[in-house]
Design a protein around this motif. Structure first.
Motif, PDB file in Angstrom:
ATOM      1  N   TYR A 161       3.436   5.818  -2.642  1.00  0.00           N
ATOM      2  CA  TYR A 161       2.349   4.838  -2.607  1.00  0.00           C
ATOM      3  C   TYR A 161       1.926   4.632  -1.151  1.00  0.00           C
ATOM      4  O   TYR A 161       2.734   4.773  -0.229  1.00  0.00           O
ATOM      5  CB  TYR A 161       2.808   3.491  -3.167  1.00  0.00           C
ATOM      6  N   GLN A 162       0.674   4.265  -0.979  1.00  0.00           N
ATOM      7  CA  GLN A 162       0.142   3.892   0.329  1.00  0.00           C
ATOM      8  C   GLN A 162      -0.118   2.387   0.328  1.00  0.00           C
ATOM      9  O   GLN A 162      -0.627   1.839  -0.661  1.00  0.00           O
ATOM     10  CB  GLN A 162      -1.166   4.633   0.602  1.00  0.00           C
ATOM     11  N   GLN A 163       0.219   1.731   1.424  1.00  0.00           N
ATOM     12  CA  GLN A 163      -0.037   0.292   1.520  1.00  0.00           C
ATOM     13  C   GLN A 163      -0.594  -0.041   2.900  1.00  0.00           C
ATOM     14  O   GLN A 163       0.121   0.048   3.900  1.00  0.00           O
ATOM     15  CB  GLN A 163       1.237  -0.508   1.259  1.00  0.00           C
ATOM     16  N   HIS A 164      -1.857  -0.428   2.943  1.00  0.00           N
ATOM     17  CA  HIS A 164      -2.432  -0.914   4.188  1.00  0.00           C
ATOM     18  C   HIS A 164      -1.965  -2.339   4.422  1.00  0.00           C
ATOM     19  O   HIS A 164      -1.661  -3.079   3.469  1.00  0.00           O
ATOM     20  CB  HIS A 164      -3.962  -0.852   4.147  1.00  0.00           C
ATOM     21  N   ALA A 165      -1.898  -2.722   5.686  1.00  0.00           N
ATOM     22  CA  ALA A 165      -1.389  -4.042   6.068  1.00  0.00           C
ATOM     23  C   ALA A 165      -2.139  -5.147   5.335  1.00  0.00           C
ATOM     24  O   ALA A 165      -3.380  -5.173   5.327  1.00  0.00           O
ATOM     25  CB  ALA A 165      -1.505  -4.230   7.573  1.00  0.00           C
ATOM     26  N   GLY A 166      -1.398  -6.038   4.704  1.00  0.00           N
ATOM     27  CA  GLY A 166      -1.997  -7.168   4.014  1.00  0.00           C
ATOM     28  C   GLY A 166      -2.605  -6.843   2.659  1.00  0.00           C
ATOM     29  O   GLY A 166      -3.259  -7.704   2.055  1.00  0.00           O
ATOM     30  N   GLU A 167      -2.405  -5.609   2.202  1.00  0.00           N
ATOM     31  CA  GLU A 167      -2.991  -5.209   0.925  1.00  0.00           C
ATOM     32  C   GLU A 167      -1.909  -4.781  -0.067  1.00  0.00           C
ATOM     33  O   GLU A 167      -0.731  -4.733   0.252  1.00  0.00           O
ATOM     34  CB  GLU A 167      -3.985  -4.071   1.151  1.00  0.00           C
ATOM     35  N   ALA A 168      -2.349  -4.488  -1.285  1.00  0.00           N
ATOM     36  CA  ALA A 168      -1.425  -4.039  -2.319  1.00  0.00           C
ATOM     37  C   ALA A 168      -1.140  -2.550  -2.185  1.00  0.00           C
ATOM     38  O   ALA A 168      -1.970  -1.792  -1.669  1.00  0.00           O
ATOM     39  CB  ALA A 168      -2.034  -4.316  -3.688  1.00  0.00           C
ATOM     40  N   PRO A 169       0.014  -2.102  -2.657  1.00  0.00           N
ATOM     41  CA  PRO A 169       0.292  -0.661  -2.700  1.00  0.00           C
ATOM     42  C   PRO A 169      -0.667   0.032  -3.667  1.00  0.00           C
ATOM     43  O   PRO A 169      -1.029  -0.523  -4.708  1.00  0.00           O
ATOM     44  CB  PRO A 169       1.721  -0.584  -3.237  1.00  0.00           C
ATOM     45  N   THR A 170      -1.061   1.258  -3.307  1.00  0.00           N
ATOM     46  CA  THR A 170      -1.885   2.068  -4.200  1.00  0.00           C
ATOM     47  C   THR A 170      -1.219   3.416  -4.405  1.00  0.00           C
ATOM     48  O   THR A 170      -0.646   3.996  -3.478  1.00  0.00           O
ATOM     49  CB  THR A 170      -3.310   2.263  -3.644  1.00  0.00           C
ATOM     50  N   PHE A 171      -1.310   3.922  -5.598  1.00  0.00           N
ATOM     51  CA  PHE A 171      -0.633   5.155  -6.012  1.00  0.00           C
ATOM     52  C   PHE A 171      -1.206   6.371  -5.293  1.00  0.00           C
ATOM     53  O   PHE A 171      -2.411   6.530  -5.180  1.00  0.00           O
ATOM     54  CB  PHE A 171      -0.789   5.317  -7.520  1.00  0.00           C
ATOM     55  N   MET A 213      -7.943   7.991  11.168  1.00  0.00           N
ATOM     56  CA  MET A 213      -7.485   6.659  11.579  1.00  0.00           C
ATOM     57  C   MET A 213      -7.189   5.781  10.357  1.00  0.00           C
ATOM     58  O   MET A 213      -6.261   4.969  10.377  1.00  0.00           O
ATOM     59  CB  MET A 213      -8.519   5.991  12.485  1.00  0.00           C
ATOM     60  N   LYS A 214      -7.949   5.981   9.291  1.00  0.00           N
ATOM     61  CA  LYS A 214      -7.747   5.161   8.093  1.00  0.00           C
ATOM     62  C   LYS A 214      -6.423   5.462   7.379  1.00  0.00           C
ATOM     63  O   LYS A 214      -6.033   4.733   6.471  1.00  0.00           O
ATOM     64  CB  LYS A 214      -8.903   5.373   7.109  1.00  0.00           C
ATOM     65  N   ASP A 215      -5.734   6.533   7.798  1.00  0.00           N
ATOM     66  CA  ASP A 215      -4.420   6.838   7.219  1.00  0.00           C
ATOM     67  C   ASP A 215      -3.321   5.966   7.812  1.00  0.00           C
ATOM     68  O   ASP A 215      -2.165   6.026   7.358  1.00  0.00           O
ATOM     69  CB  ASP A 215      -4.074   8.318   7.442  1.00  0.00           C
ATOM     70  N   SER A 216      -3.639   5.182   8.815  1.00  0.00           N
ATOM     71  CA  SER A 216      -2.669   4.237   9.370  1.00  0.00           C
ATOM     72  C   SER A 216      -2.321   3.220   8.284  1.00  0.00           C
ATOM     73  O   SER A 216      -3.176   2.452   7.828  1.00  0.00           O
ATOM     74  CB  SER A 216      -3.258   3.499  10.587  1.00  0.00           C
ATOM     75  N   ALA A 217      -1.070   3.247   7.865  1.00  0.00           N
ATOM     76  CA  ALA A 217      -0.629   2.428   6.733  1.00  0.00           C
ATOM     77  C   ALA A 217       0.874   2.612   6.596  1.00  0.00           C
ATOM     78  O   ALA A 217       1.486   3.411   7.314  1.00  0.00           O
ATOM     79  CB  ALA A 217      -1.330   2.852   5.442  1.00  0.00           C
ATOM     80  N   SER A 218       1.454   1.884   5.662  1.00  0.00           N
ATOM     81  CA  SER A 218       2.842   2.134   5.280  1.00  0.00           C
ATOM     82  C   SER A 218       2.859   3.010   4.051  1.00  0.00           C
ATOM     83  O   SER A 218       1.998   2.882   3.164  1.00  0.00           O
ATOM     84  CB  SER A 218       3.581   0.829   4.999  1.00  0.00           C
ATOM     85  N   TYR A 219       3.821   3.919   3.996  1.00  0.00           N
ATOM     86  CA  TYR A 219       3.961   4.845   2.871  1.00  0.00           C
ATOM     87  C   TYR A 219       5.302   4.566   2.200  1.00  0.00           C
ATOM     88  O   TYR A 219       6.353   4.622   2.835  1.00  0.00           O
ATOM     89  CB  TYR A 219       3.828   6.283   3.355  1.00  0.00           C
ATOM     90  N   LEU A 220       5.226   4.238   0.916  1.00  0.00           N
ATOM     91  CA  LEU A 220       6.387   3.799   0.156  1.00  0.00           C
ATOM     92  C   LEU A 220       6.840   4.896  -0.789  1.00  0.00           C
ATOM     93  O   LEU A 220       6.031   5.448  -1.539  1.00  0.00           O
ATOM     94  CB  LEU A 220       6.051   2.543  -0.663  1.00  0.00           C
ATOM     95  N   CYS A 221       8.129   5.183  -0.762  1.00  0.00           N
ATOM     96  CA  CYS A 221       8.751   6.145  -1.672  1.00  0.00           C
ATOM     97  C   CYS A 221       9.487   5.341  -2.740  1.00  0.00           C
ATOM     98  O   CYS A 221      10.164   4.347  -2.419  1.00  0.00           O
ATOM     99  CB  CYS A 221       9.721   7.018  -0.876  1.00  0.00           C
ATOM    100  N   ALA A 222       9.358   5.745  -3.997  1.00  0.00           N
ATOM    101  CA  ALA A 222      10.035   5.025  -5.080  1.00  0.00           C
ATOM    102  C   ALA A 222      10.537   6.030  -6.105  1.00  0.00           C
ATOM    103  O   ALA A 222       9.841   6.990  -6.435  1.00  0.00           O
ATOM    104  CB  ALA A 222       9.087   4.018  -5.731  1.00  0.00           C
TER     105      ALA A 222
END
Lengths: 109, 115
Positions: free
Chosen positions: A35-45, A80-89
């Motif tokens: 999942y990708q999660q931008h700061a202050g936003e919800a995770p997206t698949f 630049m828009k790829d700056s985000a957190s990437y979540l592994c689950a």
């Protein structure tokens, strides 16, 4: 216990390629999600892998090796828009998602 | 985007008070989940629901209760809020639940601060 490990933070340059690794130890395995999660936003698949190998989706690819308990997310032509957190689950034997703490990706111009 | 809303989006409350967070979906998905997200931790499952009036505990359920009286609404209640429950709370839904490969869609989150 169940454990998902991924680097806390990574830095890459705009236009380059970056690989974010994820290793896991879980009770059973029913698939791995990114999942990708931008700061202050919800995770997206982003992706789902249940069989070994590489899944490609545009600039993003995800790889899985079940025997090694290992996955990576590959991001090409970084923007630049790829700056985000990437979540592994990982989905365990009880079909619950076990989440890593996330990798914060910083893109520099 | 999946139709999921959460309310309130931000809340500040005092220790010991009850708090209820609401998740509303317009997708008619069977499964709904409540997670909390804290720095340095992955998302942690609090409770989930697999149908109306059918709920079960997740990893960090102590101090929380849930209810689902309609398909579209899933409520999370903090019986007596504590400072350790300061967190960002996400609701998620999935089309076919745990036994399929379908991803979970997340609501926008609720930032809860307990003072």
């Amino acid at each position: 216990g169940q454990n998902i490990d991924q680097p806390t933070e990574m830095t890459a340059t705009e236009g380059a390629i970056v690989q974010i690794n994820c290793t896991y130890q879980t009770s059973g395995f029913n698939g791995l999600f990114w999942y990708q999660q931008h700061a202050g936003e919800a995770p997206t698949f982003l992706s789902y892998n249940v069989l070994d190998g590489l899944e490609e989706k545009g600039r993003f690819s995800s790889f899985l090796s079940r025997s090694k308990g290992y996955s990576y997310l590959l991001l090409k032509e970084l923007q630049m828009k790829d700056s985000a957190s990437y979540l592994c689950a990982v989905m365990d034997s009880n079909y619950q998602l076990i989440w890593g703490a996330g990798t914060k990706l910083i893109i520099k111009p | 985007d999946a139709g999921i809303t959460q309310s309130p989006r931000h809340k500040v409350t005092e220790t010991g008070t009850p708090v209820t967070l609401r998740c509303h979906q317009t997708e008619n998905h069977r499964y709904m989940y409540w997670y909390r997200q804290d720095p340095g931790h992955g998302l942690r499952l609090i409770h989930y629901s697999y149908g109306v009036k059918d709920t079960d505990k997740g990893e960090v359920s102590d101090g929380y209760s849930v209810s689902r009286s309609k398909t579209e609404d899933f409520l999370l209640t903090l019986e007596s809020a504590t400072s350790s429950q300061t967190s960002v709370y996400f609701c998620a839904i999935s089309e076919s639940g745990f036994r399929r490969s379908y991803e979970q869609y997340f609501g926008p989150g609720t930032r809860l601060t307990v003072t």
